[in-house]
Design an enzyme around this catalytic site. Structure first.
Site, PDB file in Angstrom:
ATOM      1  N   HIS A   1       0.650  -1.247   0.012  1.00 27.18           N
ATOM      2  CA  HIS A   1       0.043   0.009  -0.096  1.00 27.18           C
ATOM      3  C   HIS A   1       0.816   1.386  -0.030  1.00 27.18           C
ATOM      4  CE1 HIS A   1       0.726  -0.647   4.336  1.00 27.18           C
ATOM      5  NE2 HIS A   1       0.673   0.647   4.395  1.00 27.18           N
TER       6      HIS A   1
ATOM      7  N   HIS B   1       3.749   6.937   3.499  1.00 30.42           N
ATOM      8  CA  HIS B   1       4.860   6.183   3.613  1.00 30.42           C
ATOM      9  C   HIS B   1       4.581   5.059   2.428  1.00 30.42           C
ATOM     10  CE1 HIS B   1       2.384   4.109   6.538  1.00 30.42           C
ATOM     11  NE2 HIS B   1       2.483   2.912   5.862  1.00 30.42           N
TER      12      HIS B   1
ATOM     13  N   GLU C   1       7.965   1.158   4.662  1.00 32.12           N
ATOM     14  CA  GLU C   1       7.555   0.168   5.529  1.00 32.12           C
ATOM     15  C   GLU C   1       7.685  -1.493   4.919  1.00 32.12           C
ATOM     16  OE1 GLU C   1       3.294  -0.006   6.554  1.00 32.12           O
ATOM     17  OE2 GLU C   1       3.568  -1.355   8.082  1.00 32.12           O
TER      18      GLU C   1
END
Lengths: 134, 134
Positions: A7, A79, A130
């Site tokens: 994502h 992010h 991430e």
């Protein structure tokens, strides 16, 4: 090491307005809000054909998203999350290559209930990355 | 309206260093640099399983990426590109809904040789959105 882009996360200053835009203006499928007090965020997933856009809204007093929105009152891209097969092997290789892993270096449980780590944005062109073990 | 996430673009202050990180540290497949003088950018695509990360580096004197890097010297996430089937229909619906389309409202030819439009970041939580007709 890098698998799928799981994502892209966007911090939003008005969650209802953002949901409305993604659902009714851009015509996307949008999840119900999930409250994650342990991460200090409320999360909404916008489903697109090949990945997700994650809308992040502050929850509680010490939300990391609250601090981000103070610096970026209109919101902004926060992010990118990539999937990895083995987060500990990925972490060890990254540290060996001089990348700074945020926190104490141990994976935490992310929004999907899976182990995650964050890498220092200064080590990736100002982009907070991430990693999520899938 | 929204189809696949075609790419996420990151402005980078040192293209060789960024290529090295994505290729050798993160282990991704990275394209040769493409110079696009008409857009004022050099572009490198990082291929991940389901989409692409696009590294943007300034080309020429009036590069939009040069201006972005002046404000963000470490680099940073620059835009997200979603695919649409019909860019003119998408544009007309967006304008009807009060979204500001950048430039003169007419699609330009993007890095993939296809028609693209950019939407005002203030209308999408500080996120610059590119639409590409595929």
């Amino acid at each position: 090491m890098l698998g799928r882009l799981n994502h892209v996360a966007i911090a939003v200053p008005d969650l209802d307005a953002a949901i409305n835009r993604y659902k009714n203006v851009l015509g996307a499928t949008v999840s119900e809000p999930q409250h994650l007090p342990e991460h200090g965020v409320t999360v909404v997933f916008v489903e697109v054909a090949n990945t997700k856009t994650e809308l992040l809204y502050p929850l509680g007093d010490n939300s990391p998203i609250g601090a981000f929105l103070e610096k970026n009152p209109s919101g902004g891209m926060h992010h990118m999350c990539y999937e990895v097969d083995d987060i500990l092997a990925a972490r060890d290789k990254l540290i060996e290559d001089g990348v700074r892993v945020l926190g104490d270096g141990n994976p935490k449980t992310g929004a999907h209930g899976k182990p995650v780590l964050f890498l220092h944005p200064k080590d990736f062109d100002g982009t907070l990355i991430e990693l999520e073990q899938v």
